[in-house]
Write a protein that holds these residues in place. Structure first.
Motif, PDB file in Angstrom:
ATOM      1  N   GLU A 139      -8.052  -8.707  -9.580  1.00 14.26           N
ATOM      2  CA  GLU A 139      -7.476  -7.579  -9.314  1.00 14.26           C
ATOM      3  C   GLU A 139      -7.842  -6.904 -10.522  1.00 14.26           C
ATOM      4  O   GLU A 139      -8.365  -7.405 -11.667  1.00 14.26           O
ATOM      5  N   CYS A 140      -7.466  -5.464 -10.666  1.00 10.10           N
ATOM      6  CA  CYS A 140      -7.739  -4.705 -11.802  1.00 10.10           C
ATOM      7  C   CYS A 140      -6.396  -4.235 -12.473  1.00 10.10           C
ATOM      8  O   CYS A 140      -5.239  -4.589 -11.825  1.00 10.10           O
ATOM      9  N   PHE A 141      -6.446  -3.705 -13.491  1.00 11.09           N
ATOM     10  CA  PHE A 141      -4.943  -3.404 -14.203  1.00 11.09           C
ATOM     11  C   PHE A 141      -4.067  -2.400 -13.335  1.00 11.09           C
ATOM     12  O   PHE A 141      -2.923  -2.744 -13.257  1.00 11.09           O
ATOM     13  N   ASP A 142      -4.721  -1.486 -12.561  1.00 14.49           N
ATOM     14  CA  ASP A 142      -4.156  -0.780 -11.816  1.00 14.49           C
ATOM     15  C   ASP A 142      -3.695  -1.341 -10.331  1.00 14.49           C
ATOM     16  O   ASP A 142      -2.665  -0.824  -9.691  1.00 14.49           O
ATOM     17  N   CYS A 143      -4.177  -2.485 -10.012  1.00 15.33           N
ATOM     18  CA  CYS A 143      -3.884  -3.386  -8.898  1.00 15.33           C
ATOM     19  C   CYS A 143      -2.234  -3.786  -9.089  1.00 15.33           C
ATOM     20  O   CYS A 143      -1.672  -4.129  -7.994  1.00 15.33           O
ATOM     21  N   VAL A 144      -2.086  -4.146 -10.138  1.00  9.89           N
ATOM     22  CA  VAL A 144      -0.670  -4.835 -10.570  1.00  9.89           C
ATOM     23  C   VAL A 144       0.393  -3.705 -10.793  1.00  9.89           C
ATOM     24  O   VAL A 144       0.367  -2.998 -11.618  1.00  9.89           O
ATOM     25  N   SER A 155      -5.765  -1.823  -1.372  1.00  9.44           N
ATOM     26  CA  SER A 155      -5.082  -0.325  -1.299  1.00  9.44           C
ATOM     27  C   SER A 155      -5.210   0.162  -2.512  1.00  9.44           C
ATOM     28  O   SER A 155      -4.982   1.483  -2.844  1.00  9.44           O
ATOM     29  N   CYS A 156      -5.803  -0.597  -3.642  1.00  6.81           N
ATOM     30  CA  CYS A 156      -5.951   0.135  -5.080  1.00  6.81           C
ATOM     31  C   CYS A 156      -6.761   1.248  -5.161  1.00  6.81           C
ATOM     32  O   CYS A 156      -8.028   1.151  -4.615  1.00  6.81           O
ATOM     33  N   SER A 157      -6.300   2.383  -5.603  1.00  7.23           N
ATOM     34  CA  SER A 157      -6.918   3.633  -5.602  1.00  7.23           C
ATOM     35  C   SER A 157      -8.019   3.578  -6.791  1.00  7.23           C
ATOM     36  O   SER A 157      -8.556   4.554  -7.166  1.00  7.23           O
ATOM     37  N   VAL A 158      -7.982   2.661  -7.700  1.00  4.88           N
ATOM     38  CA  VAL A 158      -8.875   2.858  -8.591  1.00  4.88           C
ATOM     39  C   VAL A 158     -10.089   1.523  -8.568  1.00  4.88           C
ATOM     40  O   VAL A 158     -11.385   1.896  -8.625  1.00  4.88           O
ATOM     41  N   CYS A 159      -9.911   0.267  -8.324  1.00  8.63           N
ATOM     42  CA  CYS A 159     -11.053  -0.690  -8.279  1.00  8.63           C
ATOM     43  C   CYS A 159     -11.771  -0.613  -6.794  1.00  8.63           C
ATOM     44  O   CYS A 159     -12.803  -1.164  -6.671  1.00  8.63           O
ATOM     45  N   ARG A 160     -10.901  -0.014  -5.856  1.00 10.49           N
ATOM     46  CA  ARG A 160     -11.660  -0.132  -4.492  1.00 10.49           C
ATOM     47  C   ARG A 160     -12.561   0.929  -4.104  1.00 10.49           C
ATOM     48  O   ARG A 160     -13.135   1.077  -3.120  1.00 10.49           O
TER      49      ARG A 160
END
Ligand SMILES: Nc1ncnc2c1ncn2[C@@H]1O[C@H](COP(=O)(O)OP(=O)(O)OP(=O)(O)O)[C@@H](O)[C@H]1O
Ligand SMILES: [Zn+2]
Length: 651
Positions: free
Chosen positions: A163-168, A465-470
């Motif tokens: 995951e990335c920081f923004d997934c959490v 659904s992460c709008s940063v890492c995906r």
């Protein structure tokens, strides 16, 4: 025997070579950053860049031990680098120290792509999210860290692996009901929040009438007392008048009278409000009697046995002989004088800089004095215990005491994580498995459990659904003065992207794409007004992102990250040789419907109203930009604990 021979023996030649050669970025030279830099130097990392925007403050010296008293006011990163070098002299270590904000435009995709590993040692969400996005865009592993008192955490984020920081999801700030803050406080924190976020804003901050009305309407819709809400609306309107007269002779005194006497009288007239069990009626404060010491202080609601005499807040407790100024409790009279004086100081600042609304800052004495005095006067009126300046600073400034040992443990763990990551990067890059054991990636945390202080868990996969890492990121090396928006649309969106999934046409239908920069819509097939203008003219800068989306949101957005033009470029822009694969956008699985339920029949569809917050386009308002951040979606994921300067929220 050389200084590094133990480390070499311990790590093995392969990993030690990586340690010497990998270019490391450390973001932040504060509590964790100083410890970390020293560790990196001692282990033998030889190519380090460290960036920090701040200068050294006296309050940093108790734990940021690379700094000494003579360094106060100097750049944190420059001093940290100079001090850290001494830990491993003559070892060929290169530290490039930079004084600046990691969000500055020169710190773009290309810059971050030049590092093999990034380590965050930050103290705020905004910068953390920025670095996370850069690392995801450039596919550079990031080690994130944070401490809060005795707690700490170190987390590796690797694109497409974790995951990335923004997934959490992040914990939401503590929220209080509007009426508790504005009419019926029962704890010191309610009075502090009122002083800091309400009264301060009303008198010296940005006076946003619409926002205020909206907040109160929301509270009413949420079931709070309608009469009280109407009363609060009137009170807010009256403030506008008071604010105008604040800098006049007697202005602060009239504010005192309005806030601590008239408004309290008005609240007391609302009989129904005080019938609710547990509510304690406030007592209006009076200037003259407080000043001549004849005012009767209302009893404390929680300790009715102790009836302190006016001005004596000792409650019978023996006072330590020599309390620091900030740890002394002020008398009622002192609080009143401080209120009037801080009002005067702040209104003088407001008059001197009328276009700059003031905001609360725990390190700004004028604002802290105002909140301290305001909170204590209000607390006295409601029978709530007063707080010292020290307490108010901590509570209003959301300060969690930093503990040097926690920072040291976390910095040590970051180095352990980095060695594990370097091992993995090494073995995957040459396709061969490393001789080192395959240690799984782990999120490591420090807890206040003496028998088992460290814990770990396996990081989750990226949130689809992460709008940063995906999303998809493309480096876009461009001469902003030469490239027009028309060039970008013709040659990049309709040209270069042609052939990617994104530009595939179904049934000969044209793909409806849009080009955004942050919240601004720059172009779409029906909006060509800006085509002739250069990107520079459109205020697109290095470090910014041009985002291309398909209107049906079928695919993930493609972000073109603006970088310096290539040195040998003969064209206005250059793009990578390989075109990206553009994945389909994530579609939330439909909730399983209860088939026994009758479908709801909607008789008429209400007319579509204009969305309220349309973003501006360069040539007028067109359509809303899609929300960049879908972080509020209820995701059942582990919540990361990172300290932050986030504020209280009022519901
Ligand atoms: N956007 C940013 N760019 C560069 N450095 C940053 C940025 N945001 C924060 N920092 C730095 O990150 C460091 C975080 O360190 P730390 O948490 O110890 O905070 P501090 O400001 O030193 O201490 P305190 O907040 O307790 O007074 C600080 O030195 C701060 O200047
Ligand atoms: Zn993510």
């Amino acid at each position: 025997m050389s200084r590094s021979s133990h480390t070499q023996a311990l790590l093995g030649p392969e990993l030690y070579k990586k340690v010497r050669e990998t270019k490391i970025l450390v973001v932040g030279a504060g509590g964790i950053g100083c410890e970390l830099l020293k560790n990196l130097v001692l282990v033998g990392f030889a190519n380090i860049e460290i960036i920090d925007l701040d200068t050294i403050d006296l309050s940093n010296l108790n734990r940021q031990f690379l700094f000494r008293k003579p360094d106060i006011s100097k750049s944190k990163s420059l001093v940290a680098a100079a001090s850290a070098r001494h830990f491993n002299p003559n070892s060929g270590i290169k530290i490039n120290a930079r004084h600046g904000n990691v969000k500055d435009s020169e710190n773009d995709l290309e810059w971050i792509a030049g590092f093999g590993l990034v380590m965050n040692a930050l103290d705020n969400m905004d910068a953390r999210r920025h670095v996370n996005r850069l690392c995801q865009a450039a596919n550079v592993p990031l080690i994130e860290s944070g401490t809060a008192g005795y707690l700490g955490q170190v987390t590796p984020f690797i694109k497409d692996t974790t995951e990335c920081f923004d997934c959490v999801p992040k914990p939401t700030p503590k929220a209080f009901p509007v009426c508790t803050i504005r009419s019926t406080p029962s704890e010191p924190i309610h009075c502090i929040v009122w002083g800091k976020t309400y009264l301060f804003g009303k008198l010296f901050g940005e006076d946003d009438e619409d926002m205020d009305t909206e907040e109160l309407d929301k509270a009413k819709a949420g079931g709070e007392n309608a009469e009280e809400i109407e009363n609060l609306k009137k009170e807010a309107a009256a403030f506008r008048q008071v604010r105008k007269n604040l800098s006049a002779e007697g202005g602060p005194l009239s504010v005192f009278h309005k806030v601590f006497n008239e408004d309290i009288q008005r609240l007391l007239a609302m009989e129904d409000m005080w019938k609710k069990e547990g509510r304690v009626k406030p007592v209006p404060l009076d200037y003259d009697t407080i000043m001549d010491d004849s005012f009767t202080v209302p009893p404390l609601r929680v300790a009715p046995a102790a009836q302190p005499a006016n001005g004596d807040k000792s409650n019978g407790k023996a006072k330590p002989a020599a309390l620091l100024r900030d740890q002394k409790e002020l008398s009622l009279k002192e609080n009143l004088e401080l209120f009037l004086d801080s009002c005067k100081r702040l209104s003088a600042r407001a008059v001197a800089f009328p276009d700059t609304p003031l905001s609360f800052d725990k390190d700004d004495d004028d604002t802290l004095d105002f909140v301290l005095a305001t909170a204590n006067l209000r607390a006295t009126a409601y029978g709530i215990p007063n707080k010292t300046r020290f307490d108010v600073k901590e509570m209003a400034g959301n300060i969690i005491p930093a503990i040097a040992t926690t920072n040291a443990i976390i910095a040590g763990l970051i180095v352990m994580q980095s060695l594990n990551l370097l091992n993995r990067i090494h073995s995957s890059s040459n396709g061969a498995s490393s001789s080192a054991p395959d240690v799984p990636l782990r999120n490591v945390f420090l807890r206040s459990e003496p028998s088992k202080p460290l814990g770990a868990f396996i990081p989750q996969n990226a949130d689809p659904s992460c709008s940063v890492c995906r999303d998809v990121y493309v480096p876009f090396k461009v001469d902003l003065a030469k490239c027009t928006l028309g060039n970008f649309v013709q040659d990049v969106v309709m040209g270069w992207l042609n052939g990617t999934e994104f530009e595939k046409k179904e049934d000969d239908e044209e793909v409806e794409w849009t080009v955004f920069e942050a919240g601004r819509l720059l172009a779409d097939p029906d909006f060509e007004d800006n085509h002739e203008r250069t990107l520079e003219d459109l205020d697109v800068k290095r470090g910014k992102i041009l985002t291309v989306r398909d209107e049906d949101a079928k695919y993930r957005p493609i972000h073109f990250c603006v970088c310096e033009p290539a040195a040998d470029a003969t064209t206005p822009f250059t793009l990578p040789c390989a075109k990206p694969t553009v994945p389909l956008a994530y579609v939330q699985p439909e909730a399983v419907r209860d088939s026994s339920e009758e479908p709801e029949i909607i008789e008429s569809v209400p007319p579509q109203t204009e969305p309220k917050d349309l973003p501006s386009t360069t040539a007028g308002v067109k359509r809303p930009a899609p929300e960049d951040d879908q972080g509020d979606e209820a995701k059942k994921r582990k919540i990361t604990v990172v300290d932050d300067d986030d504020d209280f929220e009022i519901l």
